[in-house]
Design a protein around this motif. Structure first.
Motif, PDB file in Angstrom:
ATOM      1  N   THR A  32      33.647 -38.273  14.328  1.00  0.00           N
ATOM      2  CA  THR A  32      33.617 -37.257  15.381  1.00  0.00           C
ATOM      3  C   THR A  32      32.935 -35.963  14.960  1.00  0.00           C
ATOM      4  OG1 THR A  32      35.852 -36.571  14.709  1.00  0.00           O
ATOM      5  CG2 THR A  32      35.677 -38.125  16.549  1.00  0.00           C
ATOM      6  N   VAL A  33      32.473 -35.880  13.726  1.00  0.00           N
ATOM      7  CA  VAL A  33      31.798 -34.681  13.228  1.00  0.00           C
ATOM      8  C   VAL A  33      30.449 -35.071  12.630  1.00  0.00           C
ATOM      9  CG1 VAL A  33      31.867 -32.743  11.617  1.00  0.00           C
ATOM     10  CG2 VAL A  33      33.975 -33.499  12.744  1.00  0.00           C
ATOM     11  N   GLY A  34      29.374 -34.561  13.221  1.00  0.00           N
ATOM     12  CA  GLY A  34      28.045 -34.766  12.654  1.00  0.00           C
ATOM     13  C   GLY A  34      27.673 -33.592  11.767  1.00  0.00           C
ATOM     14  N   LEU A  35      26.834 -33.849  10.762  1.00  0.00           N
ATOM     15  CA  LEU A  35      26.458 -32.806   9.808  1.00  0.00           C
ATOM     16  C   LEU A  35      24.934 -32.734   9.688  1.00  0.00           C
ATOM     17  CD1 LEU A  35      27.322 -30.690   7.707  1.00  0.00           C
ATOM     18  CD2 LEU A  35      27.400 -32.536   6.008  1.00  0.00           C
ATOM     19  N   VAL A  36      24.407 -31.537   9.942  1.00  0.00           N
ATOM     20  CA  VAL A  36      22.971 -31.277   9.821  1.00  0.00           C
ATOM     21  C   VAL A  36      22.793 -30.060   8.923  1.00  0.00           C
ATOM     22  CG1 VAL A  36      20.828 -30.733  11.051  1.00  0.00           C
ATOM     23  CG2 VAL A  36      22.594 -32.128  12.169  1.00  0.00           C
ATOM     24  N   PHE A  37      21.992 -30.194   7.876  1.00  0.00           N
ATOM     25  CA  PHE A  37      21.645 -29.047   7.046  1.00  0.00           C
ATOM     26  C   PHE A  37      20.423 -28.365   7.658  1.00  0.00           C
ATOM     27  CE2 PHE A  37      23.429 -30.957   2.823  1.00  0.00           C
ATOM     28  CZ  PHE A  37      24.715 -30.717   3.275  1.00  0.00           C
ATOM     29  N   VAL A  38      20.538 -27.057   7.908  1.00  0.00           N
ATOM     30  CA  VAL A  38      19.416 -26.266   8.409  1.00  0.00           C
ATOM     31  C   VAL A  38      19.154 -25.208   7.348  1.00  0.00           C
ATOM     32  CG1 VAL A  38      18.481 -25.005  10.374  1.00  0.00           C
ATOM     33  CG2 VAL A  38      20.338 -26.646  10.729  1.00  0.00           C
ATOM     34  N   THR A  39      18.133 -25.409   6.554  1.00  0.00           N
ATOM     35  CA  THR A  39      18.035 -24.687   5.290  1.00  0.00           C
ATOM     36  C   THR A  39      16.595 -24.380   4.905  1.00  0.00           C
ATOM     37  OG1 THR A  39      18.540 -24.870   2.913  1.00  0.00           O
ATOM     38  CG2 THR A  39      18.103 -26.921   4.088  1.00  0.00           C
ATOM     39  N   GLY A  40      16.449 -23.399   4.057  1.00  0.00           N
ATOM     40  CA  GLY A  40      15.149 -23.137   3.451  1.00  0.00           C
ATOM     41  C   GLY A  40      14.872 -24.029   2.266  1.00  0.00           C
ATOM     42  N   ARG A  41      15.872 -24.766   1.849  1.00  0.00           N
ATOM     43  CA  ARG A  41      15.731 -25.634   0.677  1.00  0.00           C
ATOM     44  C   ARG A  41      14.890 -26.870   1.002  1.00  0.00           C
ATOM     45  NH1 ARG A  41      17.094 -23.449  -4.278  1.00  0.00           N
ATOM     46  NH2 ARG A  41      19.079 -22.327  -4.166  1.00  0.00           N
ATOM     47  N   ASP A  42      14.298 -27.429  -0.053  1.00  0.00           N
ATOM     48  CA  ASP A  42      13.424 -28.588   0.096  1.00  0.00           C
ATOM     49  C   ASP A  42      14.211 -29.886  -0.126  1.00  0.00           C
ATOM     50  OD1 ASP A  42      12.853 -29.544  -2.936  1.00  0.00           O
ATOM     51  OD2 ASP A  42      13.037 -27.358  -2.857  1.00  0.00           O
ATOM     52  N   PRO A  43      13.624 -31.037   0.230  1.00  0.00           N
ATOM     53  CA  PRO A  43      14.327 -32.325   0.114  1.00  0.00           C
ATOM     54  C   PRO A  43      14.834 -32.644  -1.290  1.00  0.00           C
ATOM     55  CG  PRO A  43      12.439 -32.569   1.557  1.00  0.00           C
ATOM     56  CD  PRO A  43      12.353 -31.179   0.974  1.00  0.00           C
ATOM     57  N   ASP A  44      14.084 -32.312  -2.324  1.00  0.00           N
ATOM     58  CA  ASP A  44      14.536 -32.614  -3.692  1.00  0.00           C
ATOM     59  C   ASP A  44      15.830 -31.883  -4.013  1.00  0.00           C
ATOM     60  OD1 ASP A  44      12.442 -34.320  -4.174  1.00  0.00           O
ATOM     61  OD2 ASP A  44      11.209 -32.812  -5.189  1.00  0.00           O
ATOM     62  N   PHE A  45      15.922 -30.626  -3.606  1.00  0.00           N
ATOM     63  CA  PHE A  45      17.148 -29.861  -3.832  1.00  0.00           C
ATOM     64  C   PHE A  45      18.327 -30.520  -3.122  1.00  0.00           C
ATOM     65  CE2 PHE A  45      20.294 -26.760  -2.495  1.00  0.00           C
ATOM     66  CZ  PHE A  45      20.548 -26.062  -3.656  1.00  0.00           C
TER      67      PHE A  45
END
Length: 248
Positions: A32-45
């Motif tokens: 019931t909880v979705g998680l999205v990262f919205v970030t300045g970080r890149d995929p490797d990080f």
């Protein structure tokens, strides 16, 4: 609900106990909880981060909104072509032109990461020449300063907010079921979208000044991860675990 959150100072902010409480709650409510990262970080990080104790997101709006990707099992980030095509067109392979234009510009040091649709610099405020903004505008691109430490060059009209809105629409998610969380000026564009949002405790003052009048933005007292839980309770988006309110 969907939690669309910045990382540094927000999802990764607060005490070890607060982070563990939030992360365990997410893992226990994946249905019931979705998680999205919205970030300045890149995929490797992000891959390195989630190899530890941090929950894996289902999606990432990364690189300050210039990457929109699905996270596959095993942690591979797969860009979503329908969502990135416009970003790529707006960038139009501008990286070399940006680096030439800002070569040895006062107060800027080029970051070594080779981003696809952005160029990023470390910034020294006392040495910075604001003429960089005009130089980049002449190239038809946008600039963004965040945390008084970073200077990003982005495709015109692209940042965390517009990319998150494009993602939410593409996925067919009800906007009133998305909680946006951030703490610095590079989160402003997504906090201004009109979706339920939180400026977590400890947010930088310029961000708080810009969102202070916005009724849809909860100004949390609790720091980082605890501030996210505080906002979930304030907007009544999802039941919280017993004892979670003690964090705020």
């Amino acid at each position: 609900m969907v939690l669309a959150t910045d990382l540094d100072g927000t999802f990764l902010g607060g005490s070890d106990e607060d982070r563990r409480r939030l992360y365990d709650w997410i893992e226990g409510n994946r249905a019931t909880v979705g998680l999205v990262f919205v970030t300045g970080r890149d995929p490797d990080f992000i891959r390195d981060l989630c190899a530890g104790l941090v929950p894996w997101p289902e999606y990432v709006v990364g690189d300050v909104g210039t990457t929109i990707a699905h996270v596959e099992p095993g942690g591979r980030l797969v860009p979503i072509p329908d969502l990135e095509a416009d970003i790529a067109e707006r960038w139009s392979d501008a990286g070399e032109s940006v680096r030439e234009r800002l070569n040895e510009h006062p107060g800027l040091t080029l970051q070594p990461t080779d981003f696809r649709y952005r160029v990023s610099y470390d910034l020294v405020p006392d040495e910075f020449d604001p003429g960089a903004h005009d130089a980049i505008a002449e190239l038809g691109l946008d600039t963004l300063i965040s945390a008084d430490r970073y200077f990003d060059v982005l495709p015109r009209g692209v940042s965390k907010g517009p990319s998150l809105r494009r993602f939410v629409k593409h996925m067919g998610v009800a906007e009133d079921r998305v909680l946006v969380a951030g703490d610095t000026m590079n989160d402003l564009s997504m906090l201004e979208l009109g979706l339920p949002a939180v400026a977590v405790g400890g947010s930088e003052e310029p961000l708080l000044t810009r969102v202070r009048h916005l009724a849809h933005v909860h100004k949390a007292r609790a720091i980082g991860a605890a501030g996210i839980l505080e906002a979930i309770a304030a907007f009544d988006l999802h039941p919280l675990p017993k004892g979670a309110r003690d964090a705020f």
